[in-house]
Design a protein around this motif. Structure first.
Motif, PDB file in Angstrom:
ATOM      1  N   TYR A 192      -0.979  -0.496  -1.401  1.00 55.14           N
ATOM      2  CA  TYR A 192      -0.395  -1.700  -1.919  1.00 55.14           C
ATOM      3  C   TYR A 192       0.857  -1.317  -2.665  1.00 55.14           C
ATOM      4  O   TYR A 192       0.408  -0.859  -3.882  1.00 55.14           O
ATOM      5  CB  TYR A 192      -1.359  -2.556  -2.582  1.00 55.14           C
ATOM      6  N   SER A 243      -0.585  -7.162   3.521  1.00 57.59           N
ATOM      7  CA  SER A 243      -0.121  -8.672   3.810  1.00 57.59           C
ATOM      8  C   SER A 243      -0.412  -8.681   5.674  1.00 57.59           C
ATOM      9  O   SER A 243      -0.242  -7.717   6.067  1.00 57.59           O
ATOM     10  CB  SER A 243       1.128  -9.169   3.278  1.00 57.59           C
ATOM     11  N   ARG A 244      -0.320  -9.948   5.767  1.00 52.58           N
ATOM     12  CA  ARG A 244      -0.326 -10.309   7.228  1.00 52.58           C
ATOM     13  C   ARG A 244       1.056  -9.664   7.833  1.00 52.58           C
ATOM     14  O   ARG A 244       1.279  -9.150   8.990  1.00 52.58           O
ATOM     15  CB  ARG A 244      -0.480 -11.699   7.550  1.00 52.58           C
ATOM     16  N   TRP A 273       3.731  -5.362  -0.966  1.00 50.74           N
ATOM     17  CA  TRP A 273       2.821  -6.208  -1.859  1.00 50.74           C
ATOM     18  C   TRP A 273       3.866  -6.802  -2.759  1.00 50.74           C
ATOM     19  O   TRP A 273       3.983  -6.304  -3.829  1.00 50.74           O
ATOM     20  CB  TRP A 273       1.747  -5.544  -2.379  1.00 50.74           C
ATOM     21  N   ARG A 291       3.936 -13.442  -5.246  1.00 53.73           N
ATOM     22  CA  ARG A 291       2.471 -13.512  -5.078  1.00 53.73           C
ATOM     23  C   ARG A 291       2.055 -13.535  -6.691  1.00 53.73           C
ATOM     24  O   ARG A 291       0.860 -12.808  -6.768  1.00 53.73           O
ATOM     25  CB  ARG A 291       1.673 -12.255  -4.410  1.00 53.73           C
TER      26      ARG A 291
END
Length: 221
Positions: A91, A117-118, A124, A129
């Motif tokens: 990440y 993440s998708r 990240w 977020r």
């Protein structure tokens, strides 16, 4: 002495040190990365899958490299980590390392078992977020206080953890520098939180999706 608004106290962090901790070639790990180019530090932290112990792989101060982060050296350190260890999650905060994060995802991402993440196996975005990062920061804090986390005692990570100040927000309590322009950096603490987040996500996978064996030959150059 800890400041009144310290995120963690020295005795809390030092109580989690695992004496004699070492990361062996080929071990399963997750990685966390927080980068800057000219002001804050850049940090790469590993979390051993077996026990969640943190190992600091690198912290770079741009002030020691002519005012800019040594990008090629940092890129090489990330790639050495993938060569030396079996990385199952990575990440990395995006800004301002987007081009490198995209390249790491393209060239190294196929080996990862968990995705950041998708949309991206590695990127990240901490700016987008904040709520999720706050929850991970709280889990990290609680693990330290409860002595459910271990680390190798690296002084660079310790310095950044102890520099961190509590930053309450609408989602809980995160952390940050004491002031925006402070020279007391916290980037390695952020990288450690991301490494532990990847570790927790990996451990939550069903056994069939976890790594059963190493995918390549370990080699640390």
């Amino acid at each position: 002495m800890a400041a009144e608004d310290s995120w963690l106290a020295p005795h809390e962090w030092q109580a989690c040190r695992l004496e004699g901790a070492s990361l062996e070639e080929g071990e399963l790990v997750t990685l966390g990365f927080d980068g800057s180019k000219t002001d804050d530090h850049t940090a790469l932290v590993a979390c051993r899958v077996e026990d969640g112990c943190l190992f600091t792989l690198g912290v770079w101060d741009p002030g020691r490299h002519g005012g800019e982060a040594p990008r090629e050296e940092i890129d090489a350190a990330v790639r050495r980590a993938f060569e030396a260890y079996d990385v199952v999650g990575f990440y990395a905060d995006l800004h301002p390392w987007e081009s490198y994060v995209d390249r790491w995802a393209s060239e190294l991402g196929e080996r990862l078992c968990v995705q950041a993440s998708r949309q991206h196996p590695v990127g990240w975005d901490m700016r987008a977020r904040q709520a999720e990062f706050t929850r991970w920061a709280e889990r990290f804090h609680d693990a330290v206080v409860e002595r459910a986390l271990r680390h190798d005692g690296d002084p660079r990570l310790e310095e950044h953890v102890l520099n961190a100040r509590r930053r309450p927000n609408r989602w809980g309590v995160s952390f940050g520098k004491e002031t925006r322009d402070s020279s007391r950096k916290v980037d390695a603490a952020a990288a450690a939180v991301l490494a532990r987040a990847a570790w927790s996500d990996y451990r939550a996978l069903p056994p069939a999706r976890q790594r059963r064996k190493r995918t390549g030959r370990a080699m640390f150059v």
